[in-house]
Design an enzyme around this catalytic site. Sequence first.
Site, PDB file in Angstrom:
ATOM      1  CG  HIS A  38      -1.912   1.059   1.290  1.00 29.07           C
ATOM      2  ND1 HIS A  38      -2.135   1.829   2.404  1.00 29.07           N
ATOM      3  CD2 HIS A  38      -2.794   1.490   0.345  1.00 29.07           C
ATOM      4  CE1 HIS A  38      -3.113   2.678   2.157  1.00 29.07           C
ATOM      5  NE2 HIS A  38      -3.525   2.492   0.915  1.00 29.07           N
ATOM      6  CD  GLU A  52      -3.057   2.367  -3.265  1.00 28.69           C
ATOM      7  OE1 GLU A  52      -4.054   3.076  -3.320  1.00 28.69           O
ATOM      8  OE2 GLU A  52      -2.083   2.641  -2.518  1.00 28.69           O
ATOM      9  CG  ASP A  81      -2.991   7.132  -2.995  1.00 26.61           C
ATOM     10  OD1 ASP A  81      -4.006   6.457  -3.179  1.00 26.61           O
ATOM     11  OD2 ASP A  81      -2.235   6.991  -2.004  1.00 26.61           O
ATOM     12  CG  HIS A 105      -3.609   9.431   0.682  1.00 25.20           C
ATOM     13  ND1 HIS A 105      -4.348  10.063   1.670  1.00 25.20           N
ATOM     14  CD2 HIS A 105      -4.317   8.325   0.347  1.00 25.20           C
ATOM     15  CE1 HIS A 105      -5.432   9.360   1.920  1.00 25.20           C
ATOM     16  NE2 HIS A 105      -5.441   8.303   1.138  1.00 25.20           N
ATOM     17  CD  GLU A 123      -7.005   5.448  -4.341  1.00 28.26           C
ATOM     18  OE1 GLU A 123      -6.279   4.807  -3.552  1.00 28.26           O
ATOM     19  OE2 GLU A 123      -7.920   6.213  -3.967  1.00 28.26           O
TER      20      GLU A 123
HETATM   21  O1  G3P Z   1      -6.455   1.616  -3.122  1.00 22.82           O
HETATM   22  C1  G3P Z   1      -6.644   1.176  -1.819  1.00 22.82           C
HETATM   23  C2  G3P Z   1      -6.527   2.287  -0.813  1.00 22.82           C
HETATM   24  O2  G3P Z   1      -5.352   3.010  -1.052  1.00 22.82           O
HETATM   25  C3  G3P Z   1      -7.700   3.219  -0.855  1.00 22.82           C
HETATM   26  O3  G3P Z   1      -7.699   4.154   0.182  1.00 22.82           O
HETATM   27  O4  G3P Z   1      -7.297   6.353   1.148  1.00 22.82           O
HETATM   28  O5  G3P Z   1      -5.539   4.624   1.291  1.00 22.82           O
HETATM   29  O6  G3P Z   1      -6.053   5.727  -0.878  1.00 22.82           O
HETATM   30  P1  G3P Z   1      -6.590   5.257   0.429  1.00 22.82           P
HETATM   31 MG    MG Z   2      -4.769   4.663  -2.281  1.00 31.73          MG
END
Ligand code: G3P
Ligand code: MG
Length: 244
Positions: A11, A38, A40, A53, A113
């Site tokens: 993450h 993953e 952002d 993020h 994302e």
């Molecule tokens: O993509 C999974 C997760 O990252 C979604 O929530 O807020 O951590 O971007 P967030």
């Molecule tokens: Mg995310």
Amino acid sequence: MSLRLSRFVGHRGIAAEAPENTLTGFRLAAEAGFSWVEFDVMLSADDVPVLHHDEELGRTNDGAGPVTAQPLTGLRALDAGAWFDLGFAGERIPTFEEAISCCRALELSMNVEIKPTKGREVRTAELVSEMLNDLCPDLTDRIIVSSFVPDCLRIAQEKAPDFLRGYLSDNMAKGWQEEAKGLGCYSVHPNHACLDAALVTAIHDAGFRILTYTVNDPERAATLIGWGVDAVITDEPLDAAVLA
Ligand code: G3P
Ligand code: MG
């Protein structure tokens, strides 16, 4: 399309071990054995997709104010590592393009994302789609584009149809199935807190893979995997032996 998902997805890189959404995070994720990460993506003031993020600067760097107020040069001047640990001082906010090159070099597959700031949903999704088409035509089996914002997925569906899409949801509210189907999604990415065994089965029966976030407790991860989720998005270098 055959896509090789792994059981675990790092993450924001590997957020428990390195500053989130950074190139060093990707390197450490690869070293920890992850084959998927993953991250952002949002836009700078001058429309450059970057990894960040929050809508506001400050939590993960030494900036302040909205990300949308800063052009790329302003974002690049920030330290995105020292807040996490002084050993990471000097880390920069990466551009999306740098993140793609880095993950490519590390052979990491990417869950991209789209995380638009308010009002920039369309532009963010358009630019991410364009860059995927331009820079990653050979990586369609190693990328999933996800978003909480249906409009972003709709634009990705239209502009970058070769890339798989993931439907992110915090609560799997009524209508998720029709919406995810309409967006032609490959996968559904629910908050693990809203899952139970029946919902996992229902999502699979509807034809979607499941990538669930953000799970840092090995016991919870084992439960989710026992229910059949396809992948667990985690901040932690979970012990694969526990979960194999
Ligand atoms: O993509 C999974 C997760 O990252 C979604 O929530 O807020 O951590 O971007 P967030
Ligand atoms: Mg995310």
